[in-house]
Design a protein around this motif. Structure first.
Motif, PDB file in Angstrom:
ATOM      1  N   SER A 113       0.777  -1.258   0.203  1.00  0.00           N
ATOM      2  CA  SER A 113      -0.002  -0.034   0.169  1.00  0.00           C
ATOM      3  C   SER A 113       0.793   1.318  -0.021  1.00  0.00           C
ATOM      4  CB  SER A 113      -1.175   0.169   1.324  1.00  0.00           C
ATOM      5  OG  SER A 113      -0.250   0.204   2.261  1.00  0.00           O
ATOM      6  N   ASN A 114       2.197   1.226   0.443  1.00  0.00           N
ATOM      7  CA  ASN A 114       2.958   2.412   0.482  1.00  0.00           C
ATOM      8  C   ASN A 114       3.873   2.392  -0.817  1.00  0.00           C
ATOM      9  OD1 ASN A 114       2.721   3.966   2.869  1.00  0.00           O
ATOM     10  ND2 ASN A 114       3.434   1.935   3.821  1.00  0.00           N
ATOM     11  N   ALA A 367       2.439  12.971  -4.913  1.00  0.00           N
ATOM     12  CA  ALA A 367       1.745  14.370  -5.093  1.00  0.00           C
ATOM     13  C   ALA A 367       3.004  15.263  -4.511  1.00  0.00           C
ATOM     14  CB  ALA A 367       0.726  14.471  -4.248  1.00  0.00           C
ATOM     15  N   PRO A 379       4.482  12.436   0.841  1.00  0.00           N
ATOM     16  CA  PRO A 379       3.394  12.372   0.441  1.00  0.00           C
ATOM     17  C   PRO A 379       2.461  11.296   0.596  1.00  0.00           C
ATOM     18  CG  PRO A 379       4.608  12.823  -1.671  1.00  0.00           C
ATOM     19  CD  PRO A 379       5.400  12.745  -0.247  1.00  0.00           C
ATOM     20  N   LYS A 380       1.448  11.218   1.216  1.00  0.00           N
ATOM     21  CA  LYS A 380       0.558   9.744   1.152  1.00  0.00           C
ATOM     22  C   LYS A 380      -0.345   9.979  -0.134  1.00  0.00           C
ATOM     23  CE  LYS A 380       2.376   7.626   4.553  1.00  0.00           C
ATOM     24  NZ  LYS A 380       2.904   6.336   4.566  1.00  0.00           N
ATOM     25  N   GLY A 381      -1.392   9.561  -0.234  1.00  0.00           N
ATOM     26  CA  GLY A 381      -2.393   9.316  -1.276  1.00  0.00           C
ATOM     27  C   GLY A 381      -1.877   8.716  -2.530  1.00  0.00           C
ATOM     28  N   ARG A 382      -0.952   7.854  -2.586  1.00  0.00           N
ATOM     29  CA  ARG A 382      -0.179   7.443  -3.599  1.00  0.00           C
ATOM     30  C   ARG A 382      -1.060   6.181  -4.334  1.00  0.00           C
ATOM     31  NH1 ARG A 382       4.942   5.918   0.355  1.00  0.00           N
ATOM     32  NH2 ARG A 382       4.821   7.977   1.326  1.00  0.00           N
ATOM     33  N   LYS A 383      -0.773   6.165  -5.727  1.00  0.00           N
ATOM     34  CA  LYS A 383      -1.479   4.973  -6.495  1.00  0.00           C
ATOM     35  C   LYS A 383      -0.269   4.158  -6.919  1.00  0.00           C
ATOM     36  CE  LYS A 383      -5.432   7.243  -8.420  1.00  0.00           C
ATOM     37  NZ  LYS A 383      -5.849   8.043  -9.482  1.00  0.00           N
ATOM     38  N   GLN A 393      -4.041   2.098  -3.510  1.00  0.00           N
ATOM     39  CA  GLN A 393      -4.593   3.363  -3.592  1.00  0.00           C
ATOM     40  C   GLN A 393      -4.931   3.983  -2.324  1.00  0.00           C
ATOM     41  OE1 GLN A 393      -7.924   3.842  -6.202  1.00  0.00           O
ATOM     42  NE2 GLN A 393      -7.661   6.031  -6.478  1.00  0.00           N
ATOM     43  N   ASP A 394      -4.526   5.171  -2.069  1.00  0.00           N
ATOM     44  CA  ASP A 394      -4.887   5.751  -0.612  1.00  0.00           C
ATOM     45  C   ASP A 394      -4.523   4.958   0.421  1.00  0.00           C
ATOM     46  OD1 ASP A 394      -5.662   8.191  -1.959  1.00  0.00           O
ATOM     47  OD2 ASP A 394      -7.531   7.338  -2.126  1.00  0.00           O
ATOM     48  N   GLY A 395      -3.476   4.227   0.467  1.00  0.00           N
ATOM     49  CA  GLY A 395      -2.771   3.456   1.727  1.00  0.00           C
ATOM     50  C   GLY A 395      -3.654   2.215   1.828  1.00  0.00           C
TER      51      GLY A 395
END
Ligand code: ZN
Length: 399
Positions: A113-114, A367, A379-383, A393-395
């Protein structure tokens, strides 16, 4: 010419170019300036986010983390850090933990997820657990095939010479499916550098596998052991196939001595893994890289018997490496990023890694304006895309 399955449009690459990336059969088939050609395949709009190769988790322990399980408070050593005592604490904790398969799954979900899609996990193989931990982790690896690529190291957590039957078990572990032969503090744990390394290199030579040795030994004992590992690596023509994890001792050396051994490590093609631990001297990353040494990284322990920290985020790990190394310039911050991406891929000898034609379409969106900003902002909210398919997506892992 191959047919493009998906086009990832408006992807900002690390060099600042805005590109459209065509993926065919899970591999990168084209990289064109954004909007240069009309898309002839389904489009995924990256919306000018930074697109980077997936992270390489180069050192983790899937069998011994309590992530996803109940909180197990850390127990300090009675008289300063002692590997033997920590191993004993670990055995007590493991006896009351949730089933290993569940804990390993939780840890893998966290990592994927990361944005980690390549991993090297050490797995305990010794007289106390035999091959049972490895059998469990092999099952989990199979379950997560297609989501994350995992190398497994047969790790002698209780020593090789001090734990009866371990040399044979390590050899069997490779036959069973482990990819890499491990080791643990040949001097301080087994008190026999030669005897310990004879077994490790013997199995590697016989089975044709790589080596990754845990070395916590400080100062001159650590340096002595690394010199021996380098000499054996060169003698056997194993340059590029051997790693030393932690190598704390390199952080204890004066600059001149560090430079001298760095040249030897580079020449021997031995790579060095550091997770930039908070309570130890650790290898001088910039000095080693300057000498030509491949320095890679991993979370090592995530919420286990060794320490309570760890979040499975290799971008955060790169920040820690940069923070502890005093990296401030864009060039230095980019070096920290390299440690958790391309250098990890080199140390693990991964095929088809990177944002390049022909490489696997394993990438992460961030982002951030550019890599240096990503390192400090995390930044989080990664794909996360594995072979062009959205897997997180988003963790959270997407299924
Ligand atoms: Zn470890």
């Amino acid at each position: 010419m191959s047919t493009i399955d998906t086009v990832f449009t408006n992807a900002k690459l690390a060099d600042g170019r805005l590109c459209d990336i065509g993926v065919s059969g899970g591999r990168i088939a084209s990289i064109e300036p954004a909007g240069a050609k009309p898309a002839t395949a389904p489009v995924v709009d990256i919306a000018e986010a930074l697109l980077v190769a997936s992270f390489v988790e180069g050192h983790i322990h899937l069998d011994t983390s309590f992530y996803g399980d109940k909180w197990i408070p850390h127990k300090p050593c009675t008289n300063g850090f002692d590997v033997h005592e920590r191993v004993a604490f670990q055995a007590q904790n493991m006896a009351q933990a949730a089933p290993m398969i569940e804990r390993a799954r939780s840890q893998l979900e966290l990592c994927v997820s990361n944005g980690t899609l390549q991993m090297r996990s050490h797995v305990m193989v010794d007289g106390s657990v035999g091959l049972t931990s490895l059998e469990t982790i092999l099952k989990v690896r199979e379950e997560y095939k297609g989501l994350i690529d995992i190398q497994l190291v047969a790790f002698p957590q209780s020593g090789i010479l001090k734990s009866p039957g371990t040399p044979e078990l390590m050899d069997e572990a490779i036959a069973l499916g482990a990819d890499v032969v491990g080791g643990l503090d040949p001097g301080s744990f087994d008190r026999d550098v030669k005897g310990h390394l004879d077994v490790v290199f013997g199995i590697a030579e016989k089975r044709g596998v790589d080596i990754d040795i845990h070395l916590h030994d400080a100062g001159s004992l650590g340096a002595f052991t690394i010199e021996d590992i380098c000499a054996r690596t060169t003698a056997l023509g194993m340059q590029g196939h051997v790693a030393v994890s932690h190598a704390y001792g390199l952080g204890d050396l004066a600059p001149e001595a560090a430079k001298k051994i760095a040249a030897l490590i580079a020449e021997s093609g031995v790579s060095i893994m550091t997770n930039a631990p908070g309570n130890h001297n650790f290898p001088p990353v910039a000095l080693l890289r300057k000498a030509g040494v491949t320095v890679f990284s991993g979370s090592d322990n995530i919420r286990d018997s060794w320490w309570p920290y760890g979040d499975g985020d290799m971008l955060g790990r790169a920040m820690m490496i940069g923070y502890r190394s005093g990296f401030y310039t864009d060039e230095e911050l980019s070096a920290a990023f390299d440690v958790v991406t391309a250098a990890g891929a080199k140390a693990l000898r991964l095929e088809g890694y990177g944002i390049a034609l022909g490489a696997k379409a394993d990438f992460v969106t961030l982002a951030a304006e550019h890599v240096p900003e990503a390192i400090v902002a995390i930044p989080k909210g990664r794909k996360v895309f594995k072979e062009g398919r959205l897997v997180a997506q988003d963790g959270a892992v997407v299924r």
